[in-house]
Design a protein around this motif. Structure first.
Motif, short mmCIF file in Angstrom:
data_model
loop_
_atom_site.label_atom_id
_atom_site.label_comp_id
_atom_site.label_asym_id
_atom_site.label_seq_id
_atom_site.Cartn_x
_atom_site.Cartn_y
_atom_site.Cartn_z
N CYS A 65 0.84 -1.21 0.00
CA CYS A 65 0.00 0.00 0.00
C CYS A 65 0.87 1.25 0.00
O CYS A 65 0.61 2.21 -0.75
CB CYS A 65 -0.92 0.01 1.22
N LEU A 116 -6.43 2.80 0.15
CA LEU A 116 -7.77 2.40 -0.29
C LEU A 116 -8.55 3.62 -0.79
O LEU A 116 -9.16 3.59 -1.88
CB LEU A 116 -8.51 1.75 0.87
N ARG A 124 -6.83 5.36 -4.10
CA ARG A 124 -7.13 4.70 -5.38
C ARG A 124 -8.56 5.02 -5.80
O ARG A 124 -8.83 5.28 -7.00
CB ARG A 124 -6.93 3.19 -5.23
N TYR A 171 -6.03 -4.95 -5.49
CA TYR A 171 -6.87 -3.93 -4.85
C TYR A 171 -8.33 -4.35 -5.01
O TYR A 171 -8.71 -4.84 -6.08
CB TYR A 171 -6.63 -2.58 -5.52
N PRO A 172 -9.21 -4.22 -4.00
CA PRO A 172 -8.97 -3.65 -2.66
C PRO A 172 -8.65 -4.69 -1.59
O PRO A 172 -8.69 -4.36 -0.40
CB PRO A 172 -10.30 -2.98 -2.38
#
Length: 466
Positions: free
Chosen positions: A64, A384, A387, A407-408
């Motif tokens: 991340c 999170l 994006r 993702y996620p």
């Protein structure tokens, strides 16, 4: 905001510096001292499982962080991401939590260094050694960024080499290639389950996760250094890609050897489990040599910690949320005021070593562990939300220089793994102090931020009305 054009800030760190800076923060008291506590609590097999879960959690967080730090390379970046994508109060709180993480860690690192010196000088007080080492680390940090990075590179190289040697020698002792002291038989994997698979219950794994997370804290320094790194779009991904195998080799490999050679009843924090193991193997002077290496590792971690806390404080001042005095850089691009203030915070933590080094040390680990886990959760949530906003504004994922995979799932999984370790400590009386100290500190940060904002707005309104 990229610091490349900020007067006085210098991009001097190369890939090897950033990788070793991260290792410098990770390989310290958490591995060399706290690992004994974890074996004592969770048992050998449970400890290996704890470190595997911890390695997975921190790797997901790093995935991340990679997307955020490559897209927005800033010094002290975590709180900027949290402020932008979660909320300004959260960003402010994350910054102070991370500062607290490393200033408290400084105290525990210096305490641990003093404890190690007592092996050779038992009549000299721990705090005297701790103060001496603090002065040395302060000197290294107030010189140029390049000098700091180069010194950290060699500090880290020594302990990486030592851990590789330890794993090789320890594995030899496990399988009988190297004889044990007093002609003891090769333990093989007998100690793993000698007291049962989970001697204190399977839930002990969850309860020890905070100590494990503290051991892994420092990996995120890659993001902190992004603003002082040469070509971060190439340097940062390279450093992150090597994170998983570094964690597996240095941590999980070491814990396997320790668990095999160290019976659960002999583990603790009064002496490094590494030293205990070498004494069991009976290699001449090996324990003293390992003590020197561990001392180097601890000072390296303190070196990285002072760098991290000072850059976070500088970033807060740069965003005008604390006094601008901490944003001042000297001619070498070093925020000297932020460095000195951060060391002073570490000094307050260090004072605890005068009163109860063998008990307060674990409490310090817990408080630092709580803070860094909350910071990791903010990184996962920031990615999170970043994006989601990036796509909503018309951005294409393929245009990102570094992309967090799956993702996620990755940010959600990393957030939940970190949350589980916070829940676990509520059931451990030894580490529960982290909640008692950490939660009020978080509430204090939020309250301070919103009170400050209210007073600033009120002051502006009063001026406008005149």
């Amino acid at each position: 905001m990229d610091n490349e054009n900020k007067p006085g800030f210098q991009r001097k760190m190369q890939a090897r510096h950033v990788i070793m800076l991260s290792l410098g923060g990770v390989i310290g008291t958490g591995l060399f001292l706290s690992s004994g506590y974890t074996i004592q609590q969770a048992g050998p097999f449970g400890t290996i499982l704890s470190y595997l879960i911890g390695a997975l959690a921190v790797y997901l967080v790093m995935l991340c962080l990679g997307e955020l730090s490559v897209h927005m390379p800033e010094t002290g970046a975590f709180h900027t991401y949290a402020a932008r994508y979660i909320g300004p109060g959260t960003g402010y709180t994350v910054a102070w939590l991370y500062w607290l993480t490393w200033t408290v860690a400084l105290g525990s690192e210096f305490t641990a260094a003093g404890l190690l010196m007592q092996r050779w000088f038992p009549t000299i007080e721990v705090w005297i050694w701790s103060a001496l080492f603090a002065i040395v680390i302060l000197f290294v940090n107030v010189l140029t960024v390049r000098f700091f990075a180069e010194s950290e590179f060699w500090f880290s190289a020594i302990k990486v080499l030592a851990i590789v040697v330890f794993i090789i020698v320890g594995a030899g002792a496990m399988f009988g290639i190297i004889p044990m002291e007093n002609s003891q038989p090769a333990p093989l994997f007998g100690n793993f389950v000698s007291a049962g698979w989970f001697p204190n219950g399977a839930f002990a794994i969850v309860m020890t996760m905070l100590a494990v997370n503290f051991a892994f804290s420092g990996t995120e320094l890659i993001g902190i250094a992004a603003g002082e790194t040469v070509d971060p779009k190439k340097t940062i991904p390279k450093a992150i890609r090597t994170t998983l195998w570094r964690l597996i080799i240095f941590f999980v490999g070491t814990i396997v050897v320790l668990s095999a050679l160290l019976p659960m009843a002999e583990a603790g924090v009064t002496e490094s489990p590494f030293v205990t193991v070498f004494e069991k193997i009976g290699v001449p002077y090996a324990a003293d040599i390992m003590n020197v290496v561990i001392l180097t590792a601890i000072l390296s971690a303190a070196n990285s910690g002072l760098y991290a806390s000072s850059r976070m404080l500088w970033s807060l001042a740069d965003k005008k949320t604390v006094s601008p005095v901490f944003a001042k850089l000297n001619g070498k691009g070093v925020p000297v005021n932020a460095v000195i203030f951060s060391m002073a915070g570490g000094g307050l933590a260090l004072l605890s070593s005068i009163f109860a080094p063998n008990t307060v040390y674990i409490a310090l680990v817990s408080i630092s562990g709580l803070a860094v886990v909350v910071v990791w959760m903010s990184i996962s949530l920031s990615q999170l939300l970043f994006r989601r906003q990036y796509i909503r504004e018309g951005g294409l994922v393929k245009d990102l220089a570094y992309v967090t995979p799956w993702y996620p799932v990755v940010p959600i999984a990393s957030f939940l793994l970190c949350l589980a370790s916070l829940i676990g400590i509520a059931f451990d009386p030894t580490q529960r102090i982290a909640l008692y100290c950490g939660i009020p500190f978080i509430l204090l940060c939020y309250g301070t931020y919103y009170l400050t904002q209210y007073l600033q707005k009120r002051g502006t309104a009063d001026v406008d009305s005149i």
